[in-house]
Structures are given as structure tokens and as C-alpha cells.
Design an enzyme around this catalytic site. Sequence first.
Site, PDB file in Angstrom:
ATOM      1  N   GLY B 250       0.830  -1.199   0.000  1.00  0.00           N
ATOM      2  CA  GLY B 250       0.000   0.000   0.000  1.00  0.00           C
ATOM      3  C   GLY B 250       0.860   1.243   0.000  1.00  0.00           C
ATOM      4  O   GLY B 250       0.697   2.120  -0.829  1.00  0.00           O
ATOM      5  N   GLY B 479       1.269  -6.821   4.014  1.00  0.00           N
ATOM      6  CA  GLY B 479       2.433  -7.600   3.634  1.00  0.00           C
ATOM      7  C   GLY B 479       3.525  -7.429   4.678  1.00  0.00           C
ATOM      8  O   GLY B 479       4.535  -8.109   4.650  1.00  0.00           O
ATOM      9  N   ARG B 641      10.516  -1.738  21.437  1.00  0.00           N
ATOM     10  CA  ARG B 641      10.403  -3.198  21.525  1.00  0.00           C
ATOM     11  C   ARG B 641      10.179  -3.813  20.148  1.00  0.00           C
ATOM     12  O   ARG B 641       9.412  -3.302  19.342  1.00  0.00           O
ATOM     13  CB  ARG B 641       9.249  -3.594  22.446  1.00  0.00           C
ATOM     14  N   PRO B 645      11.493 -10.149  15.366  1.00  0.00           N
ATOM     15  CA  PRO B 645      12.719  -9.672  14.708  1.00  0.00           C
ATOM     16  C   PRO B 645      12.785 -10.019  13.229  1.00  0.00           C
ATOM     17  O   PRO B 645      13.339  -9.265  12.436  1.00  0.00           O
ATOM     18  CB  PRO B 645      13.845 -10.365  15.473  1.00  0.00           C
ATOM     19  N   LYS B 714       7.766   1.391  19.105  1.00  0.00           N
ATOM     20  CA  LYS B 714       7.766   2.588  18.257  1.00  0.00           C
ATOM     21  C   LYS B 714       7.222   2.175  16.893  1.00  0.00           C
ATOM     22  O   LYS B 714       6.047   1.839  16.787  1.00  0.00           O
ATOM     23  CB  LYS B 714       9.166   3.186  18.173  1.00  0.00           C
ATOM     24  N   GLY B 715       8.014   2.174  15.852  1.00  0.00           N
ATOM     25  CA  GLY B 715       7.505   1.766  14.550  1.00  0.00           C
ATOM     26  C   GLY B 715       8.675   1.559  13.625  1.00  0.00           C
ATOM     27  O   GLY B 715       9.721   2.197  13.768  1.00  0.00           O
ATOM     28  N   VAL B 716       8.520   0.648  12.682  1.00  0.00           N
ATOM     29  CA  VAL B 716       9.665   0.257  11.860  1.00  0.00           C
ATOM     30  C   VAL B 716       9.399   0.337  10.359  1.00  0.00           C
ATOM     31  O   VAL B 716      10.293   0.085   9.556  1.00  0.00           O
ATOM     32  CB  VAL B 716      10.118  -1.184  12.216  1.00  0.00           C
ATOM     33  N   GLY B 717       8.195   0.695   9.972  1.00  0.00           N
ATOM     34  CA  GLY B 717       7.801   0.571   8.572  1.00  0.00           C
ATOM     35  C   GLY B 717       8.471   1.538   7.621  1.00  0.00           C
ATOM     36  O   GLY B 717       8.672   1.230   6.457  1.00  0.00           O
ATOM     37  N   GLU B 718       8.789   2.710   8.092  1.00  0.00           N
ATOM     38  CA  GLU B 718       9.233   3.746   7.161  1.00  0.00           C
ATOM     39  C   GLU B 718      10.672   4.209   7.368  1.00  0.00           C
ATOM     40  O   GLU B 718      11.299   4.761   6.473  1.00  0.00           O
ATOM     41  CB  GLU B 718       8.273   4.945   7.256  1.00  0.00           C
TER      42      GLU B 718
END
Lengths: 352, 752
Positions: B250, B479, B641, B645, B714-718
Site C-alpha cells: 500500500g 504484507g 520493543r 525480529p 515505536k515503529g519500523v515501517g518507514e
Amino acid sequence: MRDFDYVRPATISEALVAAAEPGSAYLAGGTNLLDLMKGGVTSPERIVDITRLPELNRIETLDDGGLRIGALVRNADLAHDPAFAKAYPAVAEALLSGASAQLRNAATAGGNLLQRTRCSYFYDTASACNRREPGSGCSALGGENRLHAILGWSDACIATHPSDFCVPLVALDAVVEIEGKQGRRHVTLEEFHRLPGDTPQRETVLEPGELIVAIRLPAEAASFAAHARYLKMRERTSYAFAVVSAAAALTVRDGKIRAARLALGGVAAKPWRARAAEAVLLGADADEAAFVRAADAALADASPPGDNAFKIELARRIVVRTLMSALAGTPALMPALPASPFSSLPGVRHDA
Amino acid sequence: MTLELGPNQQPAHTRHGSSIGQPLTRRDGFLKVTGTARFAADNHPPGMLYAALAVSSIARGRVVSLDVEAAKAHSGVVEVMTPLNRPALAADPDAKDHPFMFRLDLLQNDRVRYPNQSIAVVIAQTLEAATEGAALLSPRYEVLPARVGLDGAEGFVPRGVGVGGPAVQQKGDVEAGLESARTRIEATYETPAQYHNAMEPHAIVAAWDGDRLSIDTPSQGLAMAQGRIAGLFGIAPQNVHIRSPFLGGGFGSKGMISGPQVLGILAAKLVGRPVKLVLRREQMFGPVGHRAPTRQTLRMGMDGEGRLTAISHHARTTSSTFDDFFEPAADASHTLYASPAIATSHDAVRLDTGTPLFMRAPGEATGSIALESAIDEAAHACGMDPLEFRLRNYAEVEPMTGKPFSSKALRECYEQAAERFGWASRPLQPRRMRDADGFLTGWGMGTATFPAIMFQAEARAVLRADGSGLMETGAQDMGQGAWTAFAQIAADGLGLDIDQVDFRAGSSDLPNAGIAGGSGHTATAGMAIHNAGAAVIARLADLATGNEASPLFGAGNEGVLARGGRLYRRDDESRSESYADILARAGLAEIEGRGKGAPDPASQETYAKHAHGAVFAEVKVDPDLGQIRVTRLVGAFAAGRVINPRLVRSQYYGGMIWGVSFALHEEAVTDRRSGRIQNANLADYHVPVNADVPSVEALLVHEDDPHVNALGIKGVGEIGITGTAGAVTNAVWHATGVRPRRFPIRIEDMLG
Ligand SMILES: Cc1cc2nc3c(=O)[nH]c(=O)nc-3n(C[C@H](O)[C@H](O)[C@H](O)COP(=O)(O)OP(=O)(O)OC[C@H]3O[C@@H](n4cnc5c(N)ncnc54)[C@H](O)[C@@H]3O)c2cc1C
Ligand code: SF4
């Protein structure tokens, strides 16, 4: 997609009869034709599927030592044929540098010769394009043309022929075997594709309905096996068309060039045989100075129709580099990144 | 039987580490590999027809005529939808009730405002007939000149950029800072328009049943899509059921429902039958968003020690003529480097394009490549190693606001990645390294950052009589692995083995899971799941500890912990009882708990919350031909966190590869006259292939963050894109001595 007739002849003569109707097109691997049909760039009324003609599927050694490649031999099968890759390493390297593994499995030798230009305006049916619609104009002139032709272009069309396969083939004096209503004829690959002139829509010397049955390489072509390379500059490491490419083949004895073949890809509407450069090389010392002179000769007539002047300098440098690597000798193994400037990076070789 | 817990409660009996933290493989992997995962376009309800869009080939003007008769005469064509017969809508598609409501092209009139805008829909028995019908419409236009390029129209300062942040911000006196500087740099960089190009095109299968609507379509935000569609059609949101179990990517383009998707619903309404509409690849270059091009000028001043005295970052960007989205590129300078004076500003031009939209790291990606290039230029101007320079200017508090960071393990990221990469032996001067084959070799680095964002989400947890659990939330798997990561959180939240948990997501009739965007989905929906689990366990604990027959009687709610389907007495683990036994005794078939996930307003005020990372790149450049190859990438990221992984590493890889794409490959080529995109296909719109990324490594740096949320996510996508694009271009400079300032870097820029 428009409705069309589909016929699947069993013999060459049936195929010729079927394709004699106006508006017919042969279907081989379909990797170019079907895209063009889906995009409305071409709309044949009749598809003549030649994929079931077994006699077009063979690779044969001829009595005179030459090689005959059936028009339907798949790009991948040809490149991975060990005897072929050994005798014509630059051709195998060019094939493996084209498209993707999936496309090479589908694409045929004949289809590769006849693939259409990748000029984006040719594909964009809302644009004027003399090649698609004679007389409508050329949108690439004055448009986005940094990848267009630098040799042999005209004000009617500045497109390039995108094939990799054709570049070493034209250097090695390949001949196209054509069958038509009048029987069989042979045309050198150098004469097969036409420069645009005022009639860019006429891309080859094929007459309507004529069928490519084979491509021949003369016996002499294999004599370059020890010093033959193909080099292709792309905008990513793999799976991209050439910005500029070159094929070079040399015979060197006692430090002197005894025979030289050179052709460029991505620079003109046809695979570009650089005969003037070959003349410079013949008899010269096999060194960088001679290659630089050859490069200058090859590009002497080049001019940019737009934002692509860099391709002239790039082509010069590619000529020099390709000749240098041909001189250095054909590698024992097919590089894992065929025809890439990075083909020599450690760890990337494998046995093709 | 429902118990609700608020966003950031962390009941004492929850423990992490049984499922959370494990590198599980994707639970949906088998379905995907075997081709049995059902994506939207795989659906074929009985009686379904096919719709094809007819799109405009001009950028600006009016549709004067459409040959509807010709299209209708084509065999198989059932209906043609144009502005004349398009079913009525309850809301104006050009209305904008809030900033996240984007204007849609739903055949409201004959106007054309960008190429590839929908101008009609042809509905037919087969896809082929619909497609040919669309071609037969042969539109004629009244054409107005297209406005193209960063200078294609009058510039103005937008009211807000990104999600509505101020276009102009400053702290301190930048001019004075520059004035007092010992060393100064100024440089201008250009980034191109890019299109999301998810592998799965926007697709919809829509079926009406009276005023109830059933839809299969990929969506990154089911509840928002449901609300938007309900509003357009004047029906209750619960009458709209959207199924979106899998998205084929997306990247932001499926965050909001797009015009073509709504046209599929309208087509179904017009013909009274289910309709499928799938965009062709070239039709995705217009109506479903893009990353706008930018031109960014950075000025920096440094004192004698290489400390920044001022950062000024100006970005020009583009938007459409009819809606507002402004790429907040300059805001990248707010968070990374300490400086007494920082000024950021934006201006924009309105062009005849589709409206730009959030695209993976919107603002951060575009801003990062310019900022990280400029930092590299500044380091060089000061004669300093780029890493040393970054450490010299390390921000101990958020530079723009002065807030402390909720956590920031960036130093560790620098250290671990530099060590792994072997940065220490890097020569300071460019064009000093050659490999054995004679290729120019360069090493570059970039800092990565992305804010830790949370939205709002809800989840529902159930424990059943047999001791198994159910967790429901309308989360979206693009995905990225949501099916797996959320199931892990659910399992821990319910104190069950993951195989004992039935996890349901991807459907709009489940609790609202918010949006899968802003790298905030795992944190937001994850917290909702966590809290729902805690709520139902608390309910279960009540049943046990309040009953004399239970071995847990009297332990109190806080005195038990849940694990492996049993509650244990915290102070005496020999005393325990299974969920099934507790429910059986209470005579209950199931109990339910609900939970919410949302940012904690108090910590929001107090802390700056960001994930960080450091990326190091090695490139080889052919000295004569200029061809570039990224031979090595090492990134280290600290993002709180890590739930899984394996999935997290995949996100970093994907982001880093996109960074390579940003620096070297990706660009939409627009014809300067017509405004049409010339490479709207995946052969010519380049993204990296495997051969372009031979070695990519992502190190996960440990980081505990007690403030972002109870799970510490936190966040890891971007984040992977940021830092990487800069690292690659800085490595190209280090290899060649040529400073790329226009992206993607082209062969001609390298020929010298
Ligand atoms: C994404 C993509 C990337 C590509 N990248 C490259 C690349 O890097 N380098 C490269 O060289 N090529 C590349 N190609 C082009 C590819 O090599 C050609 O599409 C392929 O070789 C065409 O062969 P085909 O058998 O599929 O031909 P078809 O598509 O079947 O036919 C092509 C044309 O030839 C005609 N034809 C076919 N066979 C005969 C015959 N025997 N006699 C007369 N007429 C015939 C057809 O009527 C048609 O007009 C790429 C293609 C794609 C789609
Ligand atoms: S260059 Fe040739 S193919 Fe391209 S638009 Fe012009 S005429 Fe057509």
C-alpha cells in the site's frame, strides 16, 4: 483488446498463406506483440501463431561451419546452449543481459529482431508518432528524449532499436533467412533494419506476410570466440534496456589487430555496425590508443536530437572499454551479471 | 460480560517474551506462497460484471464528447457510466470536511484536472469487452495548457504541510547563526515525483443488497474507508462491509479510499449487479496519490569545532490544482541535529497532476536525502569525518522543541553499524579508494529517523469454555506481517500459546483498528490487543480469586499471573487453575474484554518520540562509465520493543532498498508539454532489482522505551528509507568527488 482471428498453422507454407491476409501478425513468444496489442499500439485482425512449427525450433551446424538458429529458439535456450555460448560468447552474454529470466524463457530469436522501439511516445497512443501513425509527427523531438538516438536519426523519428541480441549479431555478419510467397531469401542483419528517413514506419526490409525462419552466423563468426565481449550500460544493474551498449570481437596476433568487429546498441534505429571504427582498428597495435581512435571514428557522425548529448561521450567510452575487455579475453565463465561493467566484481561469477 | 481498559494501563500480570520477541515466520506465508491467499481481485461473486476505467489523456481541460454508442455497441458491453448517468451521491466528492478527506474524481462533471483522471466507466460481461469498450469511447477534449514542473505555476506558502503542520517554523536567529559561523555551506537538491506502485493494483469487487454494500478491496484503514463510503452513499457505516484480509502493498496509496474504488461501487449500483474494477498499472499514475517532487535548499553554519550554529531548510513542492497535500520535506531538519537556530519553510506550486499523498516516509524520505547530503557537505567543509560531525551535533533533546526524547539509542546505532561496516578505516577525502578491479569505491552514511506515532484502535478479546482465546481487531496486513505480529501480542495478552488463539483481522465488522500507516499500526492496534487481553484476563481473575472453590481464592486480581492457559498465584506458583476450569465452574461459555490503543496525552506533551537509526553504504562506481552499484548496506535501528525480529528486519530491508531506489532509480518522467507520465509501467519506472542490492544488513539495537506505550513499541515501517538514501548519495560523492544534487542520480551526472 479488439477481437481478432487466431490461427495456428502446422507448416511454414500454411503460415505464409494465413499471414498473406492484410492485418495479420505472427505470434512468437508474444512478449512484445501482446503488450502492444493491450496498449492499443497495434491491433492486428489476425494472429498467426507460429509456435507450433517444429522446424523453426532447431539450432543446427551447417556444412560450411556456419550456424543456423531457428527463428523460434527461445532466447534462454540459445544463451544456455553450451556449444553456442562457447563459440559465440558475446552473443550469449548479450542475450543474458536482456530483459528478465522469465522473458528470456518466452522470447524467441526472430521476435527479438522484430521487437519494436521502447520510445515512450510510440507506446503512448495519445502522442503523435510517425512510426505508429505516419505523418502525425514525432513527440520525442522536443520532449523527454534523453535515451533516444544519436546516430542515423531523422527529423521524422529519433527512436532506437532496443535489442541486445542484435548488437553482437550484426557485428558478426549475421544473416536473416526469410521465407515469403516468392520463396526464401537471405538479407544481412546489417541491411535488415532500416533507418527512419522519411518512413520510420518501415522498420525492416520484411515485406508483409514474410516470415523469419532462421538467423545464420557464418563460420568466421566463431573465430572470435577468445576475444569477444558485450557491454551494456543500464539504469539499474539488471532488467533494463541499454542506455548504450557495444559488442566487440577481435583477432589479435603479435600485438596487432588482424580482424575487428564492433557494433553499438541503443544508439540508432538499428543495431549499429561501426565499420569506420573497424577500419581504424585493422592492422593497428592492440592498445588503448587505437581503441580511442576507433571510438572517435565510431561516433564521428553522432549528434544529439535533444537532451541526450551525454550518450555520445558515453558511447565513446563504452567502445573503448568493450574493446579493452575483448582484448583481455573472453572469461572462462559467463559472468553472473552478464555485460555489466560490474561483471568482474569478485563473487559474482557463476557457470551460466 | 465486558470489561474495558484504557489505553495505557499495564496490568501487573502481563508478561512479555513468550510469543513477543520470537522470530516467527509469517502465519499467512503458506497461503501466499501457494497462491491461495485471496486478494481483492481474486473474488468473483455470482453474476459479477467487469468494469474498466476510461481515463483522460490530457492534463487539463474538458471532455467534449464520448462515443458511448460505439462502446455500447461492442459485444459484451452492458453499460457505460458517464457524468450523465452516474448514480447520485449523498455527498459532493469535492467537499472536504476535514484535512484527511481527499477530493475524489467521481464523474461529477466533464472537467479534467490531471492525466489518467477517470472520465467514464465501461461495464461488461468480460474484462476484454470492458477494456475495448473503454477504448471505443474515443474521447474528444477541449485542451488547456498543462502546468508542469516545480516552476510550472506561481509559488505560494501553503496553510499547512503534511498532516497540517505549519509551513514555516523557526527557533533562534538563523541569519545571526550563519553570520557568526566559521564555515558555511549552501546547497540545493532536487527530488523527483514518485508513485507508490504497490504490486497489487487498487482493485474492488462491490456488491449491493438494497442499501447494504459488501466490498472486497485493499485498505490500509478500514474504518476510515467505511466512513467515507457511507458518507458518499448516504448509508449507515455499518451497512458497508469491507473485507481486506491481504494487501499487496500500500505504502500510503491505500490509506484513503480512492476515486476509482468508489467508481467500482457506483458501477455496481448502476447495473444492479456485483462489479469488479481493477486499475491497470498506468492508471495508478494519477488518481491514487504520489510523492510530490521537491527542490530543497539547505544552508548551514558551523563554528570552529564543527558545531552547527544554524540550519535553514527550505523546500518547494507541488500539489494538485484542486486539493491540498504538501510534502513536509523541510521538517526533516526538526529532529536530528542540535543547533541554536533552525528555520524551516515550504512553498508550493499547483500543477495539473493528481493530488500527492502520503508515500512511505512522506516528508521524512524527501527531506532526509537533502538533509543528510547537506550534513555530509558540512562535515567535509569542516574537515571532519561525517560520523564525528554527526556525533558533535548529536541532539540530546529534540532540537526544535527542546523536549527530552522518550528514548534515543542513536549513539548505539552509530556505534554498532559503524563497527559492523568497518567505517573507522575510511579516508576523509573523496576519490581515494579503488578496489582490485579499479572501481572507485566510496563509503557514506546517513542518520535515519521517524516519529513514533499512535492513532486510535480497539480490540475485543474472548476466552472460551475450552480454554482457547479469540482476538478480534480490524487490523490491516499490507504484507508487513500484521497477521503474525498481532497474533503474537494477542497470545501474550491472553496468556496463551499462539496456537490457542484465534486471531481475526482485515474486516470492517471487527473493532476499529485505526490505520496501517505512519509506522504506527503495531503500536496502536498492538496496544488495543494487549489491553483487550488484559481486560479479559482481569475478568477471569475476578471469577477465580473471588470464588472459594478456586485454589486462587483471595489472591486478588493483582495477585495472579496468566501463562499457558492457566492463572497462577504470583506468590505461590504451585497454586494454579486452568482457564477452562475457571469458566466451567462459573458456568460461562465465554467471557469478553475490550481494549483500546491510543497515544498517552500526558507523555505526548512531555516527550519527543522518535525511532532512530544509522545507515552506512558502500558504492562502487565505474570511473569511466559512471555506472553505480551499492555493494554493501549496513543499518542499525533502535525502535523500541521488537515484536518479531524476522518481520522487523524485513521492514528495514524493504525501507533500505527503497532508499537505494530513491537515490539511484525511481522517477516518474513527465512530458514537459502534455503533463503525461511517460514511464507509467514497471519496465520503465525503475525500482531496484536483486542485482542492485547484493548485501543488505539490518541490526536491531536494543531500546527500552517506557513512555511511548506500555509495550514500548515505536515503529519500523518507514524509517529504513530515511538515512539510506543519504548514505548512498554520500557514498557516491566519497567514491567520485562528484556531489549529486539531483535525484535519482543519473549516468550523465557521473560522466564528468
Ligand atoms: C519488460 C521487458 C524488458 C525487456 N528488456 C529487454 C532487454 O533488456 N533487451 C532486449 O534485447 N530485449 C528486451 N525485451 C524485449 C524482448 O527481448 C522482446 O520482447 C522479445 O525478444 C520478442 O520476442 P517474442 O518472441 O516474444 O516476439 P513477439 O512478441 O511474439 O513478436 C514480436 C514481433 O515480431 C513478429 N515476429 C515474431 N516472430 C516472427 C517471425 N519468425 N517472422 C516474422 N515476424 C515475427 C511479431 O509479429 C511481432 O511483430 C524486454 C521486453 C520486456 C517486456
Ligand atoms: S522517436 Fe520515433 S517512435 Fe518516438 S515518437 Fe518520434 S516517431 Fe515515434
